[in-house]
Design an enzyme around this catalytic site. Structure first.
Site, PDB file in Angstrom:
ATOM      1  CB  CYS A  35      33.658   8.445 -54.766  1.00 21.82           C
ATOM      2  SG  CYS A  35      34.519   6.865 -54.779  1.00 21.82           S
ATOM      3  CG  HIS A  39      31.270   4.891 -52.673  1.00 19.10           C
ATOM      4  ND1 HIS A  39      31.507   5.695 -53.773  1.00 19.10           N
ATOM      5  CD2 HIS A  39      30.273   5.500 -51.976  1.00 19.10           C
ATOM      6  CE1 HIS A  39      30.689   6.734 -53.746  1.00 19.10           C
ATOM      7  NE2 HIS A  39      29.937   6.637 -52.667  1.00 19.10           N
TER       8      HIS A  39
END
Length: 500
Positions: free
Chosen positions: A113, A448
């Site tokens: 990510c 994230h």
């Protein structure tokens, strides 16, 4: 990497490479690009059983030239919308993608990510895409090393794939070349690829592109990346103990917003970031001494990148810790106060030109602009110069009325400036927010990363790996921190320009 053929329905796909260092899920993403069958619907037969997403390739014994059978139903082709009013909430997902005007998402290939969010932000820069389209130009072998060349080609091709697709794209080749060029992104922990720092990925990719796209022989744009992202700084370096003083110049690709107990807004963090302390040898003292470095912007880029310095090394736990403090940032940023005297002089003429803002049109040098800027500062909790300006509520109303009367007359002129050749545009020191890269979690090497990108049609999209989600503009400035929710880590602003 063994090469296999894949049989699906009546189709045969030869010469499909399997990267055995990646999970089988990545292989399924490759097949998704070829067949349109999503990974979760794929059933691939290997050694008499179904291929699992987390299987170990070394135990499957896949051989060179082996034929694999795949079953699964492909996504339906998006049909053209029927005539008549259609509401966004009633649209299928892929039609919504076309409606809002954003590109495809990117599959997460295992803790990638950080890479996906970086790519989505930089992909939103049309001038960078234009420079990549012209690559590779004829180069001498000693100008660009092979790994930089291959990463640049992979970037160009990935940007092209994002523009052509509405379905998620698997950035396999880009990831492979990124790890070849920068092995730190291939770190493993217990056999699994580790999460990495998005700011490091952003910095390394920009550096690589700056080397590859540099063309001293090109009169059109000899240094495209520097023009787009480069910031020239001039610094006064002073030693309080000896009185020594010197001037230094450097070029960087981002400004730092330092965060402390006194920083509540981006302006304050940038002010701290342009001041620093360093220890070096003093010729007059004959030993090391403390020097104070005070920097100013001496040349501005088309796109201004700002990193919020949220991570620091915590010795007690021997890991990166995160500063969760809330730091507000504006949709429109004026960096005039951080510029050198020389740059301020160069900005004077452009700042006299009427400029279309998203909410007002004003003449920079009028006192009304200062009044409105102070009013915006009050809303953000910044100190203003009310004592000297002598502004009143009536003054502000008059300024807003002037802005309203000018708005319609200047809008068409402002829009035409963007289409003009680059040589006919002048920077003003005003920037609009066009992308935010956020981090959720407590460590840069975990958590994230997500990209929030403004599209050319003005709509904002949250790119959460392979899941693009439309957002309201009001939601973007709420990513300022203060908890465990997504908070801004990198902001990218686009310069407002006026005709020269």
């Amino acid at each position: 990497m063994p090469t296999v053929s894949v049989k699906w329905q009546k189709e045969l796909y030869p010469n499909v490479e399997i990267d055995t260092s990646q999970s089988p899920y990545v292989f399924k993403c490759q097949l998704y690009d070829l067949t349109g069958v999503p990974p979760e619907r794929q059933k691939i037969m290997v050694k008499g059983g179904l291929l699992k997403d987390d299987a170990d390739w070394s135990k499957l014994g896949v051989k060179e030239g082996q034929k694999l059978m795949m079953m699964g139903t492909a996504d339906e082709i998006v049909k053209a919308p029927e005539k008549g009013p259609i509401f966004a909430e009633d649209m299928p997902e892929e039609e919504l993608v076309i409606h809002v005007g954003h590109s495809a998402g990117l599959f997460n290939l295992g803790n990638t990510c950080y890479m996906n969010s970086t790519v989505q932000c930089l992909h939103s820069v049309p001038e960078l895409k234009s420079a990549l389209i012209k690559y590779p130009r004829p180069v001498r072998s000693n100008e660009v090393d092979q790994t930089s060349h291959l990463l640049t080609v992979a970037t160009r091709d990935l940007f092209n794939d994002l523009d052509k697709n509405v379905k998620p794209v698997a950035p396999m080749r880009f990831l492979t070349e990124l790890r070849k060029k920068y092995p730190q992104f291939a770190q493993l922990h217990n056999g699994v690829y580790m999460q990495q720092d998005a700011e490091e990925c952003w910095t390394q990719l920009i550096y690589t592109l700056s080397q590859s796209l540099k063309s001293p022989s090109s009169s059109e744009d000899p240094d495209a990346v520097k023009r787009l992202f480069g910031i020239d700084l001039v610094s006064r370096v002073h030693c309080p103990e000896s009185g020594e003083e010197s001037t230094e110049a450097e070029s960087v690709y981002s400004l730092k917003c330092h965060i402390s107990q006194e920083v509540n807004h981006l302006h304050e963090g940038l002010k701290h970031g342009l001041k620093s302390e360093l220890e070096k040898a003093s010729p007059s003292l004959g030993r090391s001494s403390l020097y104070l470095k005070d920097s100013r912007i001496n040349d501005l880029p088309r796109y201004l990148t700002i990193q919020f310095v949220r991570f620091f090394w915590k010795r007690e736990s021997n890991q990166k810790a995160k500063i969760l403090r809330k730091v507000d940032y504006p949709l429109e940023l004026d960096v005039y106060d951080f510029c050198s005297d020389d740059l301020r002089k160069r900005l004077e003429v452009p700042r006299r030109t009427p400029l279309q803002f998203s909410h007002l049109t004003i003449h920079f040098q009028t006192s009304n602009f200062k009044i409105l800027r102070d009013e915006e500062g009050k809303k953000l909790g910044l100190k203003t110069s009310d004592k000297n300006s002598g502004s009143t509520d009536n003054d502000v109303k008059m300024a807003e009325a002037e802005a309203s009367s000018n708005r319609s007359g200047n809008s068409s002129k402002s829009e035409s400036v963007e289409d003009a050749p680059e040589k006919e545009k002048a920077l003003t020191g005003i920037y609009d927010l066009v992308a935010v890269l956020t981090h959720k979690g407590r460590s840069a090497d975990s958590g994230h990363y997500v990209a929030w990108v403004k599209q050319e049609n003005g709509k904002w999209i949250q790119f959460d790996d392979d899941n693009p989600i439309p957002q309201r503009e009001d939601d973007i400035t709420r990513l300022s921190g203060g908890g465990d929710w997504h908070m801004a880590y990198i902001c990218m602003y686009k310069a407002r320009v006026v005709p020269m």
